[in-house]
Design an enzyme around this catalytic site. Structure first.
Site, mmCIF file in Angstrom:
data_model
loop_
_atom_site.group_PDB
_atom_site.id
_atom_site.type_symbol
_atom_site.label_atom_id
_atom_site.label_comp_id
_atom_site.label_asym_id
_atom_site.label_seq_id
_atom_site.Cartn_x
_atom_site.Cartn_y
_atom_site.Cartn_z
ATOM 1 N N SER A 8 32.231 68.684 58.432
ATOM 2 C CA SER A 8 32.011 68.719 56.984
ATOM 3 C C SER A 8 32.947 67.730 56.317
ATOM 4 O O SER A 8 34.178 67.891 56.367
ATOM 5 C CB SER A 8 32.286 70.123 56.442
ATOM 6 N N HIS A 33 27.816 67.054 58.087
ATOM 7 C CA HIS A 33 27.550 68.101 57.098
ATOM 8 C C HIS A 33 28.091 67.664 55.734
ATOM 9 O O HIS A 33 29.270 67.349 55.587
ATOM 10 C CB HIS A 33 28.238 69.386 57.571
ATOM 11 N N ASP A 35 28.507 68.739 51.856
ATOM 12 C CA ASP A 35 28.508 69.886 50.952
ATOM 13 C C ASP A 35 28.340 69.433 49.508
ATOM 14 O O ASP A 35 29.206 68.754 48.966
ATOM 15 C CB ASP A 35 29.840 70.641 51.084
ATOM 16 N N MET A 37 28.144 70.624 45.713
ATOM 17 C CA MET A 37 28.511 71.775 44.868
ATOM 18 C C MET A 37 28.376 71.415 43.404
ATOM 19 O O MET A 37 28.772 70.320 42.997
ATOM 20 C CB MET A 37 29.956 72.169 45.143
ATOM 21 N N HIS A 66 24.013 70.384 52.626
ATOM 22 C CA HIS A 66 24.122 71.806 52.260
ATOM 23 C C HIS A 66 24.224 71.899 50.735
ATOM 24 O O HIS A 66 25.257 71.571 50.159
ATOM 25 C CB HIS A 66 25.387 72.376 52.950
ATOM 26 N N MET A 68 24.805 73.720 47.587
ATOM 27 C CA MET A 68 25.350 74.929 46.945
ATOM 28 C C MET A 68 25.163 74.743 45.456
ATOM 29 O O MET A 68 26.124 74.543 44.704
ATOM 30 C CB MET A 68 26.824 75.090 47.328
ATOM 31 N N MET A 137 26.837 81.675 56.219
ATOM 32 C CA MET A 137 28.167 81.365 55.678
ATOM 33 C C MET A 137 29.162 82.402 56.189
ATOM 34 O O MET A 137 28.941 83.606 56.042
ATOM 35 C CB MET A 137 28.153 81.383 54.146
ATOM 36 N N ASP A 175 29.127 78.246 59.102
ATOM 37 C CA ASP A 175 29.936 77.385 58.232
ATOM 38 C C ASP A 175 31.048 78.175 57.560
ATOM 39 O O ASP A 175 30.779 79.112 56.816
ATOM 40 C CB ASP A 175 28.979 76.790 57.169
#
Ligand code: DX5
Ligand code: ZN
Length: 220
Positions: A8, A33, A35, A37, A66, A68, A137, A175
């Site tokens: 990540s 990965h 992330d 957000m 991913h 979020m 998660m 994760d």
């Protein structure tokens, strides 16, 4: 089934991102990965579409995005065009999960579905026919460097059982808080994709090698 490491980049040094991505790829990581957000679904803000686009230009790893974020449908097309290979959305963030998964597929990406630690694993069962990846998660999403919730191990085993009943392959990704100490436990419970931020990017080359060794040794 081969186990896959998905570093990540949340834990990477943004000023050295290119060389760090190259190093993890060379060391055997297959997924990268990313992330995303939004400050709403989770408290933090990270980065968006243009970061994926820029990484895509010089990286041929599988880009595992991913999301979020709330209202993920608004961004699926943009991330797909930017070069995402896998787009994972949160069950808790979708108005209509089936529509969102279909949208991801319609843009040529693999579809992932993620659940937060307090969402029952059985809630995803009815969507398994439509997904390519299930992301469990093992910390509350939002921040890197947190401690693995021990109850995740049982949830991974439960998810593995559900996945094994399907007749198409589904990655089981985990994760949050994965370390050299607990990675075997996570793999033996049934995960085959390991996300790791801090252990990979804040550790040494030897740590990365040890992580890859555990992945190889726990192959099913
Ligand atoms: C947390 C993110 C994770 C995080 C993992 O919300 O989804 O991907 O970067 O980092 P570590 O491995 O440090 O827990
Ligand atoms: Zn993540």
């Amino acid at each position: 089934m081969t186990n896959i490491l998905a570093p990540s980049i949340l834990a990477a040094d943004i000023m050295r991102l290119g060389e760090q991505i190259e190093a993890v790829h060379k060391a055997g990581a297959e997924y990268l990965h990313i992330d995303v957000m939004d400050g709403v679904f989770v408290p933090s803000l990270s980065y968006g579409v243009c970061v994926v686009e820029s990484i895509r230009k010089s990286c041929d790893m599988v880009l595992d995005v991913h999301l979020m974020i709330v209202e993920p449908d608004r961004y699926v097309e943009a991330f797909a065009r930017a070069g995402a290979d896998i787009i994972t959305v949160h069950l808790e963030a979708c108005d209509d999960v089936r529509d969102t998964l279909e949208l991801i597929h319609s843009h040529g990406c693999r579809a992932g579905l993620s659940i937060k630690p307090k969402t029952p694993v059985e809630d995803i069962e009815k969507y398994l026919d439509q997904i390519d990846l299930l992301l469990i998660m093992s910390v509350e999403p939002g921040f890197g460097g947190q401690k693995y919730f021990p109850e995740s191990t049982q949830r991974i085993a439960q998810a593995r059982e559900l996945i094994d009943r399907q007749d198409h392959p589904i990655d089981l990704e985990v994760d949050g808080g994965i370390t050299l100490e607990n990675v075997r436990e996570v793999l033996l419970a049934g995960a085959n994709v390991i996300v790791s931020g801090s252990t990979v990017f804040h550790g040494s080359e030897a740590d990365m090698a040890a992580l890859m060794k555990s992945l190889r040794e726990c192959e099913r």
